[in-house]
Scaffold this motif. Structure first.
Motif, PDB file in Angstrom:
ATOM      1  N   GLU A   4      24.899  -0.849  48.918  1.00  0.00           N
ATOM      2  CA  GLU A   4      24.938  -1.014  47.472  1.00  0.00           C
ATOM      3  C   GLU A   4      23.525  -0.862  46.916  1.00  0.00           C
ATOM      4  OE1 GLU A   4      27.500  -1.630  45.317  1.00  0.00           O
ATOM      5  OE2 GLU A   4      28.877  -1.354  46.999  1.00  0.00           O
ATOM      6  N   CYS A   5      23.370   0.037  45.955  1.00  0.00           N
ATOM      7  CA  CYS A   5      22.105   0.155  45.224  1.00  0.00           C
ATOM      8  C   CYS A   5      22.267  -0.646  43.935  1.00  0.00           C
ATOM      9  CB  CYS A   5      21.805   1.612  44.890  1.00  0.00           C
ATOM     10  SG  CYS A   5      21.243   2.595  46.275  1.00  0.00           S
ATOM     11  N   SER A  20      27.401   2.540  44.776  1.00  0.00           N
ATOM     12  CA  SER A  20      27.620   2.396  46.214  1.00  0.00           C
ATOM     13  C   SER A  20      27.265   3.695  46.919  1.00  0.00           C
ATOM     14  CB  SER A  20      29.087   2.084  46.502  1.00  0.00           C
ATOM     15  OG  SER A  20      29.421   0.831  45.971  1.00  0.00           O
ATOM     16  N   CYS A  21      26.784   3.574  48.111  1.00  0.00           N
ATOM     17  CA  CYS A  21      26.488   4.745  48.945  1.00  0.00           C
ATOM     18  C   CYS A  21      27.494   4.783  50.082  1.00  0.00           C
ATOM     19  CB  CYS A  21      25.068   4.664  49.506  1.00  0.00           C
ATOM     20  SG  CYS A  21      23.791   4.727  48.240  1.00  0.00           S
ATOM     21  N   CYS A  33      20.834   3.011  50.827  1.00  0.00           N
ATOM     22  CA  CYS A  33      20.223   3.027  49.495  1.00  0.00           C
ATOM     23  C   CYS A  33      18.710   3.146  49.691  1.00  0.00           C
ATOM     24  CB  CYS A  33      20.571   1.753  48.737  1.00  0.00           C
ATOM     25  SG  CYS A  33      19.872   1.730  47.072  1.00  0.00           S
ATOM     26  N   LYS A  40      16.439   5.183  42.437  1.00  0.00           N
ATOM     27  CA  LYS A  40      17.176   4.865  43.660  1.00  0.00           C
ATOM     28  C   LYS A  40      18.163   5.980  43.921  1.00  0.00           C
ATOM     29  CE  LYS A  40      16.617  -0.091  43.255  1.00  0.00           C
ATOM     30  NZ  LYS A  40      17.242  -1.396  43.191  1.00  0.00           N
ATOM     31  N   CYS A  42      20.976   7.675  47.299  1.00  0.00           N
ATOM     32  CA  CYS A  42      21.608   7.509  48.607  1.00  0.00           C
ATOM     33  C   CYS A  42      20.968   8.481  49.581  1.00  0.00           C
ATOM     34  CB  CYS A  42      23.107   7.784  48.511  1.00  0.00           C
ATOM     35  SG  CYS A  42      23.972   6.597  47.466  1.00  0.00           S
TER      36      CYS A  42
END
Length: 112
Positions: A4-5, A20-21, A33, A40, A42
């Protein structure tokens, strides 16, 4: 596996919502992340610090080499010019000795 970023403020001070990545429609291998406080993204390597390809580094290196080469040529030309001017100054100096106004005599001899 996913990460989660969290939300963040970008460089323009605009709030970017968390995500979310891996992202939908993105690379499935990008499960981490990565990034900084103001950007930010992924990525597939948790130790990645830059989201772009590294091809730009080649052009920066070529530019730096060209700039350093030009600076070296200018410095070399300056040194050669200084050496030539010093040689010309020394070689065109008059060879006659200056008259100090004092005549030298040998010790023990007196002139009357």
């Amino acid at each position: 596996m996913s990460a989660e970023c969290s939300s963040y403020l970008n460089v323009d001070k605009v709030l970017v919502n968390g995500f979310s990545c891996p992202r939908t429609g993105g690379d499935a291998r990008a499960v981490y992340c990565c990034g900084f406080q103001d950007v930010k993204y992924c990525c597939d390597d948790p130790h990645s610090f830059f989201p772009y390809e590294h091809g730009y580094m080649w052009w920066l290196s070529v530019g730096a080499l060209v700039g350093l080469s030009i600076a070296a040529v200018v410095l070399f030309a300056f040194i050669i010019t200084v050496c030539v001017l010093c040689y010309l100054f020394i070689s065109t100096k008059p060879r006659s000795k200056l008259d100090t106004g004092l005549s030298l005599q040998m010790a023990g001899k007196t002139s009357c």
